[in-house]
Structures are given as structure tokens and as C-alpha cells.
Motif scaffolding. Structure first.
Motif, PDB file in Angstrom:
ATOM      1  N   UNK A  77      31.212  10.892  13.513  1.00 39.24           N
ATOM      2  CA  UNK A  77      31.143   9.565  14.115  1.00 39.24           C
ATOM      3  C   UNK A  77      30.816   8.580  12.995  1.00 39.24           C
ATOM      4  N   UNK A  78      31.841   7.829  12.585  1.00 39.49           N
ATOM      5  CA  UNK A  78      31.641   6.815  11.546  1.00 39.49           C
ATOM      6  C   UNK A  78      32.741   5.768  11.651  1.00 39.49           C
ATOM      7  N   UNK A  79      32.754   4.856  10.723  1.00 42.10           N
ATOM      8  CA  UNK A  79      33.728   3.766  10.788  1.00 42.10           C
ATOM      9  C   UNK A  79      35.132   4.184  10.360  1.00 42.10           C
ATOM     10  N   UNK A  80      35.292   5.387   9.804  1.00 44.34           N
ATOM     11  CA  UNK A  80      36.602   5.841   9.330  1.00 44.34           C
ATOM     12  C   UNK A  80      37.347   6.697  10.343  1.00 44.34           C
ATOM     13  N   UNK A  81      36.636   7.329  11.261  1.00 43.90           N
ATOM     14  CA  UNK A  81      37.246   8.254  12.211  1.00 43.90           C
ATOM     15  C   UNK A  81      37.437   7.548  13.555  1.00 43.90           C
ATOM     16  N   UNK A  82      38.516   7.891  14.277  1.00 43.35           N
ATOM     17  CA  UNK A  82      38.678   7.289  15.609  1.00 43.35           C
ATOM     18  C   UNK A  82      37.610   7.825  16.563  1.00 43.35           C
ATOM     19  N   UNK A  83      37.217   6.976  17.503  1.00 42.33           N
ATOM     20  CA  UNK A  83      36.260   7.421  18.509  1.00 42.33           C
ATOM     21  C   UNK A  83      36.906   8.508  19.361  1.00 42.33           C
ATOM     22  N   UNK A  84      36.123   9.480  19.771  1.00 42.09           N
ATOM     23  CA  UNK A  84      36.697  10.562  20.578  1.00 42.09           C
ATOM     24  C   UNK A  84      37.126  10.052  21.954  1.00 42.09           C
ATOM     25  N   UNK A  85      38.185  10.667  22.493  1.00 43.52           N
ATOM     26  CA  UNK A  85      38.634  10.306  23.836  1.00 43.52           C
ATOM     27  C   UNK A  85      37.719  10.922  24.886  1.00 43.52           C
ATOM     28  N   UNK A  86      37.151  12.089  24.551  1.00 45.73           N
ATOM     29  CA  UNK A  86      36.219  12.722  25.472  1.00 45.73           C
ATOM     30  C   UNK A  86      34.783  12.350  25.085  1.00 45.73           C
ATOM     31  N   UNK A  87      33.852  12.733  25.898  1.00 47.92           N
ATOM     32  CA  UNK A  87      32.449  12.397  25.674  1.00 47.92           C
ATOM     33  C   UNK A  87      31.882  13.157  24.481  1.00 47.92           C
ATOM     34  N   UNK A  88      30.918  12.550  23.811  1.00 48.04           N
ATOM     35  CA  UNK A  88      30.224  13.265  22.734  1.00 48.04           C
ATOM     36  C   UNK A  88      29.489  14.484  23.272  1.00 48.04           C
ATOM     37  N   UNK A  89      29.232  14.506  24.577  1.00 46.89           N
ATOM     38  CA  UNK A  89      28.553  15.655  25.192  1.00 46.89           C
ATOM     39  C   UNK A  89      29.360  16.943  25.079  1.00 46.89           C
ATOM     40  N   UNK A  90      30.642  16.852  24.772  1.00 43.58           N
ATOM     41  CA  UNK A  90      31.463  18.063  24.675  1.00 43.58           C
ATOM     42  C   UNK A  90      31.424  18.687  23.270  1.00 43.58           C
ATOM     43  N   UNK A  91      30.639  18.111  22.367  1.00 45.45           N
ATOM     44  CA  UNK A  91      30.536  18.624  20.999  1.00 45.45           C
ATOM     45  C   UNK A  91      29.163  19.257  20.782  1.00 45.45           C
ATOM     46  N   UNK A  92      29.154  20.372  20.043  1.00 42.73           N
ATOM     47  CA  UNK A  92      27.897  21.060  19.735  1.00 42.73           C
ATOM     48  C   UNK A  92      27.127  20.329  18.636  1.00 42.73           C
ATOM     49  N   UNK A  93      27.866  19.814  17.662  1.00 43.51           N
ATOM     50  CA  UNK A  93      27.286  19.078  16.535  1.00 43.51           C
ATOM     51  C   UNK A  93      28.013  17.755  16.393  1.00 43.51           C
ATOM     52  N   UNK A  94      27.245  16.686  16.303  1.00 46.67           N
ATOM     53  CA  UNK A  94      27.799  15.373  15.989  1.00 46.67           C
ATOM     54  C   UNK A  94      27.193  14.957  14.661  1.00 46.67           C
ATOM     55  N   UNK A  95      28.044  14.690  13.691  1.00 45.14           N
ATOM     56  CA  UNK A  95      27.619  14.237  12.369  1.00 45.14           C
ATOM     57  C   UNK A  95      27.938  12.747  12.315  1.00 45.14           C
ATOM     58  N   UNK A  96      26.907  11.927  12.152  1.00 47.32           N
ATOM     59  CA  UNK A  96      27.120  10.489  12.313  1.00 47.32           C
ATOM     60  C   UNK A  96      26.499   9.679  11.197  1.00 47.32           C
ATOM     61  N   UNK A  97      27.227   8.646  10.797  1.00 47.74           N
ATOM     62  CA  UNK A  97      26.648   7.615   9.953  1.00 47.74           C
ATOM     63  C   UNK A  97      25.747   6.802  10.875  1.00 47.74           C
ATOM     64  N   UNK A  98      24.548   6.526  10.444  1.00 43.60           N
ATOM     65  CA  UNK A  98      23.555   5.932  11.336  1.00 43.60           C
ATOM     66  C   UNK A  98      24.007   4.596  11.922  1.00 43.60           C
ATOM     67  N   UNK A  99      24.700   3.772  11.149  1.00 44.53           N
ATOM     68  CA  UNK A  99      25.165   2.493  11.682  1.00 44.53           C
ATOM     69  C   UNK A  99      26.181   2.705  12.800  1.00 44.53           C
ATOM     70  N   UNK A 100      27.079   3.662  12.631  1.00 45.36           N
ATOM     71  CA  UNK A 100      28.065   3.967  13.665  1.00 45.36           C
ATOM     72  C   UNK A 100      27.399   4.567  14.892  1.00 45.36           C
ATOM     73  N   UNK A 101      26.414   5.431  14.677  1.00 38.92           N
ATOM     74  CA  UNK A 101      25.690   6.026  15.803  1.00 38.92           C
ATOM     75  C   UNK A 101      24.951   4.945  16.584  1.00 38.92           C
TER      76      UNK A 101
END
Length: 186
Positions: A77-101
Motif C-alpha cells: 500500500x503506497x503511492x506507486x501501487x493501485x489500490x486493491x479492488x478487494x478489502x485489505x482484510x483479505x490479505x495476511x500481510x499489508x506492507x505500507x508506506x505510512x503516509x499511504x496507510x
């Protein structure tokens, strides 16, 4: 095993833990191995890993892969990757840039639930965006990684408030004195 050099790292998750190790000494390894062991007993735990730059986010995701089960899903989850179409709840690990999070959580209809929050370079937790993420996520466990737990501006008290007490500290001097541990820079 209790006598292995990694034993202290597997018992970190009382609630909050701060790992202090010099740059290049293995903070990411300690975090990934600790999570692997914890998730072996509770595979449904969901993890948010935050860092303050996109490069660190990508580096963390790659470093964690070898510690994950093949079926575990990750997303960046950052400014370079598209937002997921499904919920973040469907991922075991979310790696995020803090500003994007922080932005995602501010605009989310439902705040995703994370059991464990890992904050890389946690000496930055005094920043507004980190504060927003920590408030929104409300993880049961917070795991902070840093080489520099003391800040010249005095805001290091926030590090301890958010990430807890130092549970692991390995200095360069200790590493050189410990014959059981090996440090290789590639």
C-alpha cells in the motif's frame, strides 16, 4: 529451543516490544522470524508492516517472503501501487508506506483489522502520519524496530509510549563478543 540465540525474539509479543539493533544487524530478520513463529500457532493473525519510505516498504516485503507460508497473501500500500479492488482484510500481510496507510485509513469506510503492527524505523512514530495510523489500527501487538531509540528533540518518549520497552538490544560491540552469532554484510 530455549538456548538458541533467537529465543528472546520469539517471546517478544507480550503486547508491545521495541527491538534496538544497529543498522544492518538483522532487525527485519528478527521481526520476520518472530512473526513466522507466532503465526505458526495462530495463522489467522493479520499483520500491518509500516515504514516511512516506499523503498523500505518494498525491501521489507521481499525480506518477509521467505518467512511466510506459500498461501499467505501480501499487498503493498503506497503511492506507486493501485489500490486493491478487494478489502485489505483479505490479505495476511499489508506492507505500507505510512503516509499511504494514513490516507487509506482516513478515507476507508471500514478500518481493516490488524492483530500485529510492525513499525520499521520506529524513531519516526512521533510524526503525525504515524500517530494517525497507530490510532486507527489499534493492534493488540505493536512491534517497533530501530537503530536509534533516542531522539535529540526529546520526542523519544513517544517511541516508548507507542512501541513499549526495549525487549531486545544488540549493539555492534555485543555482536562482536558473541561467538554464536555471525554477521555477514553482502
Amino acid at each position: 529451543p530455549p538456548r538458541s540465540p533467537l529465543f528472546p525474539y520469539t517471546t517478544l509479543f507480550r503486547s508491545r516490544a521495541l527491538v534496538v539493533m544497529a543498522t544492518g544487524m538483522g532487525k527485519t530478520f528478527v521481526a520476520a522470524e518472530s512473526l513466522r513463529r507466532i503465526k505458526a500457532n495462530n495463522p489467522k493473525l493479520r499483520v500491518l508492516v509500516c515504514a516511512h519510505t516506499n523503498d523500505l516498504v518494498y525491501q521489507l516485503e521481499r525480506a518477509f517472503w521467505s518467512f511466510m507460508q506459500p498461501a499467505e497473501r501480501t499487498i503493498v500500500l503506497n503511492s506507486h501501487e493501485p489500490l486493491p479492488k478487494d478489502s485489505l482484510d483479505s490479505y495476511d500481510y499489508v506492507f505500507a508506506c505510512v503516509d499511504s496507510a494514513a490516507s487509506y485509513l482516513r478515507n476507508a469506510m471500514d478500518t481493516p483489522q490488524f492483530d500485529i503492527l510492525v513499525v520499521d524505523e520506529c524513531h519516526h512514530v512521533a510524526a503525525y502520519s504515524f500517530e494517525n495510523v497507530l490510532k486507527a489500527v489499534r493492534s493488540k501487538y505493536v512491534y517497533g524496530l530501530t537503530a536509534t531509540p533516542t531522539r535529540k528533540d526529546g520526542w523519544h518518549k513517544i517511541i516508548y509510549m507507542q512501541c513499549g520497552d526495549i525487549r531486545v538490544r544488540v549493539s555492534n560491540k555485543e555482536l562482536k563478543q558473541n561467538k554464536e552469532m555471525e554477521h555477514t554484510v553482502i
